[in-house]
Design a protein around this motif. Structure first.
Motif, PDB file in Angstrom:
ATOM      1  N   LEU A 144       0.820  -1.214   0.000  1.00 22.15           N
ATOM      2  CA  LEU A 144       0.000   0.000   0.000  1.00 22.15           C
ATOM      3  C   LEU A 144       0.851   1.260   0.000  1.00 22.15           C
ATOM      4  O   LEU A 144       0.511   2.255  -0.639  1.00 22.15           O
ATOM      5  CB  LEU A 144      -0.927  -0.006   1.223  1.00 22.15           C
ATOM      6  CG  LEU A 144      -2.000  -1.096   1.266  1.00 22.15           C
ATOM      7  CD1 LEU A 144      -2.709  -1.086   2.608  1.00 22.15           C
ATOM      8  CD2 LEU A 144      -2.998  -0.909   0.131  1.00 22.15           C
ATOM      9  N   GLU A 145       1.957   1.225   0.744  1.00 27.18           N
ATOM     10  CA  GLU A 145       2.823   2.399   0.825  1.00 27.18           C
ATOM     11  C   GLU A 145       3.495   2.718  -0.513  1.00 27.18           C
ATOM     12  O   GLU A 145       3.932   3.850  -0.740  1.00 27.18           O
ATOM     13  CB  GLU A 145       3.890   2.195   1.896  1.00 27.18           C
ATOM     14  CG  GLU A 145       3.342   2.112   3.319  1.00 27.18           C
ATOM     15  CD  GLU A 145       2.827   3.460   3.828  1.00 27.18           C
ATOM     16  OE1 GLU A 145       3.035   4.477   3.138  1.00 27.18           O
ATOM     17  OE2 GLU A 145       2.223   3.486   4.909  1.00 27.18           O
ATOM     18  N   LYS A 146       3.567   1.744  -1.394  1.00 24.18           N
ATOM     19  CA  LYS A 146       4.188   1.962  -2.703  1.00 24.18           C
ATOM     20  C   LYS A 146       3.220   2.558  -3.721  1.00 24.18           C
ATOM     21  O   LYS A 146       3.645   3.088  -4.742  1.00 24.18           O
ATOM     22  CB  LYS A 146       4.746   0.641  -3.250  1.00 24.18           C
ATOM     23  CG  LYS A 146       5.962   0.118  -2.489  1.00 24.18           C
ATOM     24  CD  LYS A 146       6.483  -1.149  -3.128  1.00 24.18           C
ATOM     25  CE  LYS A 146       7.813  -1.567  -2.509  1.00 24.18           C
ATOM     26  NZ  LYS A 146       8.923  -0.664  -2.922  1.00 24.18           N
ATOM     27  N   PHE A 147       1.919   2.473  -3.434  1.00 22.74           N
ATOM     28  CA  PHE A 147       0.923   2.894  -4.419  1.00 22.74           C
ATOM     29  C   PHE A 147       0.726   4.407  -4.389  1.00 22.74           C
ATOM     30  O   PHE A 147       0.508   5.003  -3.330  1.00 22.74           O
ATOM     31  CB  PHE A 147      -0.420   2.213  -4.152  1.00 22.74           C
ATOM     32  CG  PHE A 147      -0.415   0.722  -4.310  1.00 22.74           C
ATOM     33  CD1 PHE A 147       0.549   0.089  -5.079  1.00 22.74           C
ATOM     34  CD2 PHE A 147      -1.370  -0.057  -3.687  1.00 22.74           C
ATOM     35  CE1 PHE A 147       0.556  -1.291  -5.225  1.00 22.74           C
ATOM     36  CE2 PHE A 147      -1.381  -1.436  -3.827  1.00 22.74           C
ATOM     37  CZ  PHE A 147      -0.413  -2.054  -4.601  1.00 22.74           C
ATOM     38  N   ASN A 148       0.788   5.003  -5.564  1.00 24.93           N
ATOM     39  CA  ASN A 148       0.395   6.393  -5.741  1.00 24.93           C
ATOM     40  C   ASN A 148      -0.884   6.344  -6.570  1.00 24.93           C
ATOM     41  O   ASN A 148      -0.835   6.127  -7.786  1.00 24.93           O
ATOM     42  CB  ASN A 148       1.478   7.186  -6.468  1.00 24.93           C
ATOM     43  CG  ASN A 148       1.150   8.673  -6.590  1.00 24.93           C
ATOM     44  OD1 ASN A 148       0.000   9.073  -6.463  1.00 24.93           O
ATOM     45  ND2 ASN A 148       2.165   9.478  -6.843  1.00 24.93           N
ATOM     46  N   LEU A 158      -9.635 -12.226   3.959  1.00 21.46           N
ATOM     47  CA  LEU A 158     -10.213 -11.165   3.139  1.00 21.46           C
ATOM     48  C   LEU A 158      -9.628  -9.835   3.602  1.00 21.46           C
ATOM     49  O   LEU A 158      -9.740  -9.473   4.779  1.00 21.46           O
ATOM     50  CB  LEU A 158     -11.733 -11.145   3.278  1.00 21.46           C
ATOM     51  CG  LEU A 158     -12.487 -10.060   2.489  1.00 21.46           C
ATOM     52  CD1 LEU A 158     -12.304 -10.249   0.987  1.00 21.46           C
ATOM     53  CD2 LEU A 158     -13.974 -10.069   2.853  1.00 21.46           C
ATOM     54  N   PHE A 159      -9.013  -9.127   2.682  1.00 22.45           N
ATOM     55  CA  PHE A 159      -8.376  -7.842   2.986  1.00 22.45           C
ATOM     56  C   PHE A 159      -9.036  -6.760   2.152  1.00 22.45           C
ATOM     57  O   PHE A 159      -9.359  -6.968   0.985  1.00 22.45           O
ATOM     58  CB  PHE A 159      -6.881  -7.893   2.668  1.00 22.45           C
ATOM     59  CG  PHE A 159      -6.142  -6.616   2.943  1.00 22.45           C
ATOM     60  CD1 PHE A 159      -5.718  -6.302   4.224  1.00 22.45           C
ATOM     61  CD2 PHE A 159      -5.877  -5.713   1.913  1.00 22.45           C
ATOM     62  CE1 PHE A 159      -5.042  -5.122   4.482  1.00 22.45           C
ATOM     63  CE2 PHE A 159      -5.200  -4.533   2.155  1.00 22.45           C
ATOM     64  CZ  PHE A 159      -4.777  -4.233   3.456  1.00 22.45           C
ATOM     65  N   ALA A 160      -9.250  -5.592   2.752  1.00 15.98           N
ATOM     66  CA  ALA A 160      -9.818  -4.458   2.018  1.00 15.98           C
ATOM     67  C   ALA A 160      -9.123  -3.183   2.462  1.00 15.98           C
ATOM     68  O   ALA A 160      -8.744  -3.046   3.630  1.00 15.98           O
ATOM     69  CB  ALA A 160     -11.321  -4.348   2.255  1.00 15.98           C
ATOM     70  N   ALA A 161      -8.949  -2.251   1.533  1.00 14.31           N
ATOM     71  CA  ALA A 161      -8.264  -1.000   1.852  1.00 14.31           C
ATOM     72  C   ALA A 161      -8.820   0.127   1.004  1.00 14.31           C
ATOM     73  O   ALA A 161      -9.337  -0.082  -0.104  1.00 14.31           O
ATOM     74  CB  ALA A 161      -6.759  -1.135   1.621  1.00 14.31           C
ATOM     75  N   ARG A 162      -8.664   1.328   1.545  1.00 19.91           N
ATOM     76  CA  ARG A 162      -9.062   2.557   0.852  1.00 19.91           C
ATOM     77  C   ARG A 162      -7.840   3.462   0.751  1.00 19.91           C
ATOM     78  O   ARG A 162      -6.993   3.468   1.648  1.00 19.91           O
ATOM     79  CB  ARG A 162     -10.173   3.253   1.643  1.00 19.91           C
ATOM     80  CG  ARG A 162     -10.938   4.304   0.862  1.00 19.91           C
ATOM     81  CD  ARG A 162     -12.112   4.853   1.649  1.00 19.91           C
ATOM     82  NE  ARG A 162     -12.776   5.921   0.910  1.00 19.91           N
ATOM     83  CZ  ARG A 162     -13.668   6.741   1.431  1.00 19.91           C
ATOM     84  NH1 ARG A 162     -14.013   6.610   2.708  1.00 19.91           N
ATOM     85  NH2 ARG A 162     -14.208   7.689   0.677  1.00 19.91           N
ATOM     86  N   GLY A 192     -10.428   7.303   4.581  1.00 21.49           N
ATOM     87  CA  GLY A 192      -9.186   7.300   3.821  1.00 21.49           C
ATOM     88  C   GLY A 192      -8.024   6.820   4.662  1.00 21.49           C
ATOM     89  O   GLY A 192      -7.891   7.188   5.829  1.00 21.49           O
ATOM     90  N   GLY A 193      -7.160   5.979   4.066  1.00 22.54           N
ATOM     91  CA  GLY A 193      -5.986   5.472   4.770  1.00 22.54           C
ATOM     92  C   GLY A 193      -6.270   4.350   5.737  1.00 22.54           C
ATOM     93  O   GLY A 193      -5.420   4.035   6.580  1.00 22.54           O
ATOM     94  N   GLU A 194      -7.445   3.706   5.635  1.00 23.28           N
ATOM     95  CA  GLU A 194      -7.791   2.603   6.544  1.00 23.28           C
ATOM     96  C   GLU A 194      -7.907   1.287   5.780  1.00 23.28           C
ATOM     97  O   GLU A 194      -8.150   1.262   4.570  1.00 23.28           O
ATOM     98  CB  GLU A 194      -9.099   2.887   7.269  1.00 23.28           C
ATOM     99  CG  GLU A 194      -8.988   4.009   8.285  1.00 23.28           C
ATOM    100  CD  GLU A 194     -10.252   4.211   9.095  1.00 23.28           C
ATOM    101  OE1 GLU A 194     -10.169   4.812  10.184  1.00 23.28           O
ATOM    102  OE2 GLU A 194     -11.334   3.765   8.642  1.00 23.28           O
ATOM    103  N   CYS A 195      -7.759   0.188   6.513  1.00 23.56           N
ATOM    104  CA  CYS A 195      -7.895  -1.146   5.933  1.00 23.56           C
ATOM    105  C   CYS A 195      -8.441  -2.101   6.978  1.00 23.56           C
ATOM    106  O   CYS A 195      -8.448  -1.810   8.180  1.00 23.56           O
ATOM    107  CB  CYS A 195      -6.550  -1.646   5.396  1.00 23.56           C
ATOM    108  SG  CYS A 195      -5.264  -1.865   6.658  1.00 23.56           S
ATOM    109  N   ARG A 217      -7.847  -0.855  10.774  1.00 20.25           N
ATOM    110  CA  ARG A 217      -6.497  -0.360  11.048  1.00 20.25           C
ATOM    111  C   ARG A 217      -6.162   0.781  10.107  1.00 20.25           C
ATOM    112  O   ARG A 217      -6.545   0.782   8.944  1.00 20.25           O
ATOM    113  CB  ARG A 217      -5.486  -1.504  10.863  1.00 20.25           C
ATOM    114  CG  ARG A 217      -4.040  -1.117  11.168  1.00 20.25           C
ATOM    115  CD  ARG A 217      -3.124  -2.338  11.087  1.00 20.25           C
ATOM    116  NE  ARG A 217      -3.058  -2.891   9.761  1.00 20.25           N
ATOM    117  CZ  ARG A 217      -2.271  -2.423   8.792  1.00 20.25           C
ATOM    118  NH1 ARG A 217      -1.511  -1.363   9.008  1.00 20.25           N
ATOM    119  NH2 ARG A 217      -2.253  -3.000   7.598  1.00 20.25           N
ATOM    120  N   ARG A 218      -5.439   1.767  10.633  1.00 19.93           N
ATOM    121  CA  ARG A 218      -4.978   2.881   9.811  1.00 19.93           C
ATOM    122  C   ARG A 218      -3.619   2.530   9.224  1.00 19.93           C
ATOM    123  O   ARG A 218      -2.661   2.333   9.951  1.00 19.93           O
ATOM    124  CB  ARG A 218      -4.891   4.155  10.651  1.00 19.93           C
ATOM    125  CG  ARG A 218      -4.332   5.341   9.894  1.00 19.93           C
ATOM    126  CD  ARG A 218      -4.802   6.651  10.456  1.00 19.93           C
ATOM    127  NE  ARG A 218      -6.224   6.870  10.229  1.00 19.93           N
ATOM    128  CZ  ARG A 218      -6.759   7.248   9.069  1.00 19.93           C
ATOM    129  NH1 ARG A 218      -5.953   7.478   8.019  1.00 19.93           N
ATOM    130  NH2 ARG A 218      -8.043   7.411   8.930  1.00 19.93           N
TER     131      ARG A 218
END
Length: 631
Positions: free
Chosen positions: A113-117, A132-136, A202-205, A222-223
């Motif tokens: 996630l930290e690599k994604f722009n 199951l993983f989800a992120a914004r 934003g910034g949570e998963c 989690r943030r």
């Protein structure tokens, strides 16, 4: 950009889950899994932007088929990540960013996630580990809603997708309704106006171990990203050059698409900068003219065509103008509210919707827009108190006086306005309320029934307030900028933009929300952001060679403004009155009808100014009826 769904639980009855076809008109896909927690469905509605072939279809897996994903949005730096992964031995069969996301997950797990722009919301299922993983994305440009009940669990791109589930009631969340009606705020918490629907911010998963977790149990949110300023230690000139380079690179990344890319153009500084940077970057690469889309009015008080023409002439862009009207607004209001999922506090949302409708009609599938510049560069009038207090805290009395003078000239603020701002932002609620009463106002607007709202358990909680003391790594200006980006302002604006664009199958991209641009802008010293009666000095100076001078010289801000007061006072008075009465009759215990009526008639007669209360109440009533909502 697309629509996504992850649903865990017994298959719902037909029609309970609404397919968001408008978000993905180019194709659909579905994959079902058996998990220890029950059946899992991943579903995707595709808006084809990158790799238009079937190789880019979703749900998508990588390699051995262990991990599957549905993604809404874009990873703009996917080519750079792909190149890095290829050096590690990863191979690809498509040209899509979705496949890069899957490979990045395989390589780095959550650290990817930290690599994604980018702007993204995704759900990923590991079929071997039953996780199951989800992120914004960092700032919530793309939405992700959550329903969690013993009967089932769902992740979705829009509320309406899951509002028909039998375990999702049509009950209004009272505090969020109060915050909207009293203060015009939405999207500032995990809660929505639907009591049983929440959202990842934003910034949570979330990560769910389906071998142990079951629907209805607590979610471990989690943030993964916390916004912190990149403090600038260099000089002003070098900093401004760095800002310009970052914004230029952000636009470069957001031009990546296999379809036509256009831009919104209000005539203001932010959208003009985007259009002019696009022109510079696309020079010689495209045979067709760059396209811009603007909202205009015949009334010069609300019309920005003189500035729009300047930008179009400078860039050679083909400028498309739309002319929103009151008749059009009320003819399509129910549909507009339906697509927004929740009520909205200004008719500017309608103007923006008209712009995206025109873009789609012209065959433009991707639009760049200027959201975010005001918040990160501290150009709103509400930054007056933080600017002055920061100078005083550093013992710089001449600087404090210059800042007072700036806001008095730029925004016509008086000393009492500085006091109101400071109390509103930093004082505890009881002290702020006492100050307001001494000045003849209250935290609870007089048209709301205080006793009625108390029965619902609501309170005047000042959701916009910030801590009395900022964090150790920021000053008060940075503190308020951060609050507006992650809570007070931008989440709501990004919500409106997502629904307005996706309603017509258009992907909206916001270069100012590149995390590198945001972190730099927050870390640039406050004293470098204003000069004389001008704000946004970093942007003005960085874009001085490419933005037309009349736009650079602007000190006002409009941005898809509408003649809302004129519509209510003159053009559509009968329609507005009818809809206000409708809203009052739906919820008689929570509004002082006589106050609303008297103020409306006083506004019509020119004895009182226009108030946002009229539109908020009207729109709230339309929304409640359209979705069948009650307290």
């Amino acid at each position: 950009m697309c629509g996504i769904l992850a649903y865990l639980g017994a298959p719902p009855t037909k029609g309970a889950l609404l397919p968001p076809v408008h978000r993905g008109p180019d194709g659909t896909g579905r994959r079902d899994f058996e998990t220890p927690a029950g059946p899992l469905r991943l579903e995707h509605w595709r808006l084809s932007i990158l790799d238009l072939s079937e190789a880019g279809a979703q749900p998508m897996s990588y390699g051995d088929g262990r991990c599957w994903v549905v993604l809404n949005g874009e990873i703009f730096n996917y080519l750079e990540i792909r190149e890095e992964l290829e050096t590690r031995g990863y191979r690809f069969v498509s040209r899509s960013d979705t496949e890069v996301l899957l490979a990045a997950w395989t390589c780095w797990s959550e650290a990817c996630l930290e690599k994604f722009n980018g702007m993204f919301a995704f759900a990923l299922y590991d079929a071997h580990a039953h996780r199951l993983f989800a992120a914004r994305d960092r700032f919530g440009v793309k939405p992700l809603y959550v329903v969690n009940a013993p009967e089932g669990f769902a992740l979705a791109s829009e509320i309406k997708q899951v509002a028909g589930l039998p375990f999702v009631s049509r009950r209004i969340e009272p505090q969020r309704a109060f915050d909207f009606l009293a203060y015009g705020m939405l999207d500032h918490t995990h809660a929505t106006l639907f009591r049983d629907v929440r959202q990842l911010q934003g910034g949570e998963c979330i990560l769910l171990d389906l071998a142990r977790w079951r629907p209805g149990r607590d979610l471990s949110v989690r943030r993964w990203h916390t916004l912190r300023p990149q403090l600038w230690k260099g000089g002003r000139r070098e900093g401004i050059e760095a800002y310009g380079a970052l914004l230029r690179d952000s636009v470069r990344l957001r031009l990546r698409a296999d379809v036509t890319v256009g831009s919104c153009l209000s005539g203001g500084m932010d959208s003009s900068a985007i259009v002019c940077l696009m022109h510079d970057l696309l020079r010689g690469e495209s045979k067709s003219a760059q396209m811009t889309f603007s909202s205009c009015f015949d009334d010069p008080r609300f019309d920005e065509r003189p500035f729009i023409r300047c930008v179009a002439e400078k860039t050679g862009a083909r400028s498309v103008s739309v002319f929103p009207s009151a008749d059009d607004l009320f003819a399509h209001l129910e549909d507009l509210v339906w697509h927004q999922d929740e009520p909205f506090s200004s008719t500017s949302v309608f103007a923006q919707s008209c712009v995206f409708r025109a873009a789609r009609a012209a065959g433009v599938k991707v639009m760049l827009d200027g959201q975010g510049g005001d918040e990160q560069l501290a150009s709103y009038p509400m930054f007056a108190a933080p600017f002055v207090l920061d100078a005083l805290a550093r013992g710089r009395l001449p600087s404090a006086w210059r800042r007072v003078d700036h806001f008095r000239r730029a925004h016509s603020l008086e000393w009492v306005d500085f006091l109101k701002q400071a109390m509103s932002l930093y004082a505890p609620s009881w002290l702020d309320e006492a100050t307001r009463k001494a000045l003849g106002s209250s935290m609870i607007p007089p048209w709301l029934s205080a006793s009625g709202w108390r029965t619902l358990g609501t309170r005047a909680s000042k959701p916009w307030a910030v801590e009395a003391r900022p964090r150790s790594d920021e000053d008060r200006v940075q503190q308020l900028s951060r609050a507006m980006i992650v809570r007070n302002s931008l989440p709501m604006l990004l919500h409106w933009e997502d629904r307005n664009s996706m309603r017509f199958g258009v992907e909206a991209r916001v270069p100012f929300m590149d995390y590198r641009v945001v972190e730099w802008a927050l870390g640039f010293p406050a004293e470098f952001k204003i000069e004389g009666n001008q704000t946004k000095i970093p942007l003005r100076k960085a874009m001085a060679q490419i933005i037309p001078q009349p736009v650079l010289d602007r000190t006002d801000k409009m941005g898809f403004v509408t003649p809302e007061a004129v519509w209510m006072k003159e053009t559509a008075t009968a329609e507005v009155r009818r809809r206000l009465e409708d809203a009052l009759s739906q919820f008689p215990d929570y509004f002082h009808a006589a106050v609303v009526r008297n103020r409306f008639e006083a506004m019509r007669a020119g004895k009182a100014p226009h108030s946002p209360m009229f539109w908020k109440l009207l729109c709230f009533g339309v929304w409640a009826k359209r979705f069948g909502m009650t307290f």
